[in-house]
Design a protein around this motif. Structure first.
Motif, mmCIF file in Angstrom:
data_model
loop_
_atom_site.group_PDB
_atom_site.id
_atom_site.type_symbol
_atom_site.label_atom_id
_atom_site.label_comp_id
_atom_site.label_asym_id
_atom_site.label_seq_id
_atom_site.Cartn_x
_atom_site.Cartn_y
_atom_site.Cartn_z
ATOM 1 N N TYR A 50 0.819 -1.215 0.000
ATOM 2 C CA TYR A 50 0.000 0.000 0.000
ATOM 3 C C TYR A 50 0.854 1.266 0.000
ATOM 4 O O TYR A 50 0.606 2.190 -0.778
ATOM 5 C CB TYR A 50 -0.933 -0.005 1.209
ATOM 6 N N ARG A 51 1.870 1.311 0.894
ATOM 7 C CA ARG A 51 2.674 2.524 1.018
ATOM 8 C C ARG A 51 3.404 2.846 -0.262
ATOM 9 O O ARG A 51 3.386 3.991 -0.732
ATOM 10 C CB ARG A 51 3.689 2.377 2.170
ATOM 11 N N ARG A 52 4.064 1.862 -0.864
ATOM 12 C CA ARG A 52 4.847 2.096 -2.075
ATOM 13 C C ARG A 52 3.940 2.409 -3.264
ATOM 14 O O ARG A 52 4.257 3.268 -4.083
ATOM 15 C CB ARG A 52 5.717 0.874 -2.374
ATOM 16 N N GLU A 53 2.802 1.716 -3.348
ATOM 17 C CA GLU A 53 1.894 1.988 -4.461
ATOM 18 C C GLU A 53 1.323 3.403 -4.372
ATOM 19 O O GLU A 53 1.205 4.104 -5.378
ATOM 20 C CB GLU A 53 0.755 0.970 -4.485
ATOM 21 N N TYR A 54 0.982 3.828 -3.158
ATOM 22 C CA TYR A 54 0.461 5.187 -2.978
ATOM 23 C C TYR A 54 1.516 6.218 -3.371
ATOM 24 O O TYR A 54 1.212 7.202 -4.055
ATOM 25 C CB TYR A 54 0.039 5.392 -1.525
ATOM 26 N N PHE A 55 2.760 5.999 -2.950
ATOM 27 C CA PHE A 55 3.837 6.929 -3.280
ATOM 28 C C PHE A 55 4.053 7.010 -4.790
ATOM 29 O O PHE A 55 4.201 8.097 -5.346
ATOM 30 C CB PHE A 55 5.133 6.484 -2.585
ATOM 31 N N VAL A 56 4.063 5.858 -5.448
ATOM 32 C CA VAL A 56 4.299 5.822 -6.891
ATOM 33 C C VAL A 56 3.188 6.552 -7.639
ATOM 34 O O VAL A 56 3.447 7.416 -8.488
ATOM 35 C CB VAL A 56 4.421 4.367 -7.384
ATOM 36 N N LYS A 57 1.946 6.224 -7.351
ATOM 37 C CA LYS A 57 0.831 6.825 -8.083
ATOM 38 C C LYS A 57 0.702 8.315 -7.772
ATOM 39 O O LYS A 57 0.353 9.106 -8.656
ATOM 40 C CB LYS A 57 -0.467 6.088 -7.761
ATOM 41 N N LYS A 58 0.975 8.717 -6.537
ATOM 42 C CA LYS A 58 0.893 10.142 -6.168
ATOM 43 C C LYS A 58 1.906 10.949 -6.958
ATOM 44 O O LYS A 58 1.578 12.019 -7.500
ATOM 45 C CB LYS A 58 1.147 10.295 -4.672
ATOM 46 N N ASN A 59 3.152 10.480 -7.052
ATOM 47 C CA ASN A 59 4.162 11.193 -7.819
ATOM 48 C C ASN A 59 3.897 11.105 -9.320
ATOM 49 O O ASN A 59 4.065 12.074 -10.055
ATOM 50 C CB ASN A 59 5.556 10.640 -7.514
ATOM 51 N N LEU A 60 3.478 9.941 -9.758
ATOM 52 C CA LEU A 60 3.247 9.719 -11.174
ATOM 53 C C LEU A 60 2.149 10.630 -11.709
ATOM 54 O O LEU A 60 2.285 11.233 -12.784
ATOM 55 C CB LEU A 60 2.882 8.256 -11.404
ATOM 56 N N PHE A 61 1.050 10.762 -10.969
ATOM 57 C CA PHE A 61 -0.096 11.524 -11.454
ATOM 58 C C PHE A 61 -0.055 12.988 -11.057
ATOM 59 O O PHE A 61 -0.757 13.805 -11.649
ATOM 60 C CB PHE A 61 -1.393 10.887 -10.943
ATOM 61 N N GLU A 62 0.752 13.329 -10.055
ATOM 62 C CA GLU A 62 0.862 14.725 -9.638
ATOM 63 C C GLU A 62 2.025 15.430 -10.335
ATOM 64 O O GLU A 62 1.909 16.600 -10.725
ATOM 65 C CB GLU A 62 1.035 14.826 -8.127
ATOM 66 N N ARG A 63 3.149 14.730 -10.527
ATOM 67 C CA ARG A 63 4.316 15.323 -11.158
ATOM 68 C C ARG A 63 4.475 14.899 -12.612
ATOM 69 O O ARG A 63 5.054 15.628 -13.412
ATOM 70 C CB ARG A 63 5.589 14.938 -10.385
ATOM 71 N N GLY A 64 4.024 13.699 -12.938
ATOM 72 C CA GLY A 64 4.199 13.175 -14.286
ATOM 73 C C GLY A 64 5.302 12.151 -14.384
ATOM 74 O O GLY A 64 5.503 11.559 -15.436
ATOM 75 N N TYR A 65 6.019 11.884 -13.277
ATOM 76 C CA TYR A 65 7.117 10.913 -13.291
ATOM 77 C C TYR A 65 7.484 10.541 -11.856
ATOM 78 O O TYR A 65 7.155 11.241 -10.896
ATOM 79 C CB TYR A 65 8.342 11.484 -13.999
ATOM 80 N N VAL A 66 8.156 9.403 -11.721
ATOM 81 C CA VAL A 66 8.647 8.952 -10.432
ATOM 82 C C VAL A 66 9.960 8.216 -10.665
ATOM 83 O O VAL A 66 10.144 7.574 -11.702
ATOM 84 C CB VAL A 66 7.620 8.038 -9.735
ATOM 85 N N GLY A 67 10.900 8.324 -9.714
ATOM 86 C CA GLY A 67 12.211 7.702 -9.856
ATOM 87 C C GLY A 67 12.249 6.303 -9.268
ATOM 88 O O GLY A 67 11.356 5.890 -8.520
ATOM 89 N N TYR A 68 13.315 5.573 -9.626
ATOM 90 C CA TYR A 68 13.487 4.201 -9.125
ATOM 91 C C TYR A 68 14.963 3.890 -9.020
ATOM 92 O O TYR A 68 15.760 4.246 -9.903
ATOM 93 C CB TYR A 68 12.805 3.206 -10.067
#
Length: 307
Positions: A50-68
């Motif tokens: 839950y925690r990682r999925e929330y972080f990924v989707k929040k950054n992905l849809f709010e900023r347009g990208y997420v790092g890994y």
């Protein structure tokens, strides 16, 4: 502009842009929060808690990208470099930060899983080909719906029959106010004098009633956004029966729009050799998935029995 030019201010001396009413801000925030919840629920990512999925989707849809980071197998906040890129090229470098907002330095992005060099561990996932944050789209539609609510509220108030009374005596004004209050509460009002009866007259209101039309436009704006995130909506722009071809076209549009995000993520996921697969989390596919012909199923069962 000439130096001696002096800009005129409003009559109250404040000048500048007028602040929007609190009702407008309340409407925008309400619709925006609702749309964010729908976006976050539109897709799921298998393999993440839950925690990682929330972080990924929040950054992905709010900023347009997420790092890994491949070494730590952890998704991180990343800030791409601001260098001017060639058309069709992707960022080469970007800063990474921990969940405590501490910088991990600037690193080179890797877009494949073939190199064994050290910088191959730093990667970036993009939300969609246009790198457009879905939350920005949600904000735009929230403001459109809030404008409709403002118009509906203003129109409903404007079509109320206004009443104006002119009196010369203060005590007589109190009697008029009492009569108005009892009338608005639904209690019969009796005029005790001819002067009072002549005063209790209302003026005709010529404002047209368009709140129903604004509400229709509001529904169309809302449905347009919901279609954008894969939620199929009812037909609201006409009363007659919708043809099968129209339903099929609407379903196709709705599914294709959300899969522009899902397929783009999974393509990057495959390129990086990861197992974090994104899937559609709505019910549109369940309701409108192609169903095999019952006659064909019966024929197959008969063949199996004969065998």
């Amino acid at each position: 502009m000439p130096k001696n030019f002096k800009q005129n201010k409003q009559f109250d001396g404040k000048g500048g842009e007028c602040e929007r009413p609190a009702f407008y801000k309340k409407c925008v925030d309400g619709y925006y929060n609702e749309f964010i919840d729908l976006i976050m629920n539109a897709v799921r990512i298998d393999g993440l808690d839950y925690r990682r999925e929330y972080f990924v989707k929040k950054n992905l849809f709010e900023r347009g990208y997420v790092g890994y980071n491949a070494d730590a197998d952890e998704f991180l906040l990343t800030i791409p470099s601001k260098g001017i890129l060639q058309v069709g090229d992707l960022w080469r470098n970007g800063e990474f930060k921990t969940h405590d907002n501490k910088s991990l330095g600037v690193h080179t992005y890797s877009y494949d899983n073939t190199s064994e060099q050290a910088f191959d561990v730093w990667r970036i996932f993009l939300a969609n080909p246009s790198i457009t944050p879905l939350f920005e789209i949600a904000r735009d539609f929230a403001e459109l719906l809030a404008e409709c609510d403002i118009g509906i509220r203003q129109n409903v108030c404007a079509v109320r029959t206004p009443a104006f009374w002119v009196v010369d005596d203060e005590s007589f004004a109190l009697s008029i106010n009492h009569a108005i209050q009892t009338q608005q509460e639904g209690t019969p009002t009796i005029a005790l004098s001819s002067a009072m009866a002549g005063t209790l007259k209302s003026m005709t209101n010529e404002t047209p009633y368009i709140a129903d039309k604004l509400n229709q436009i509001k529904k169309e704006f809302r449905n347009e956004f919901l279609t954008r995130i894969g939620i199929l909506t009812a037909n609201t722009n006409k009363r007659e029966r919708v043809q099968t071809a129209e339903v099929t076209a609407t379903v196709g549009e709705s599914v294709d729009l959300i899969y522009s995000v899902i397929d783009f993520w999974n393509k990057q996921n495959d390129s990086y050799g990861l197992s974090y697969v994104m899937k559609f989390n709505g019910v549109t596919e369940d309701y409108y998935a192609p169903v095999e012909d019952e006659g064909e199923d019966e024929d197959e069962n008969e063949v199996e029995k004969n065998d």
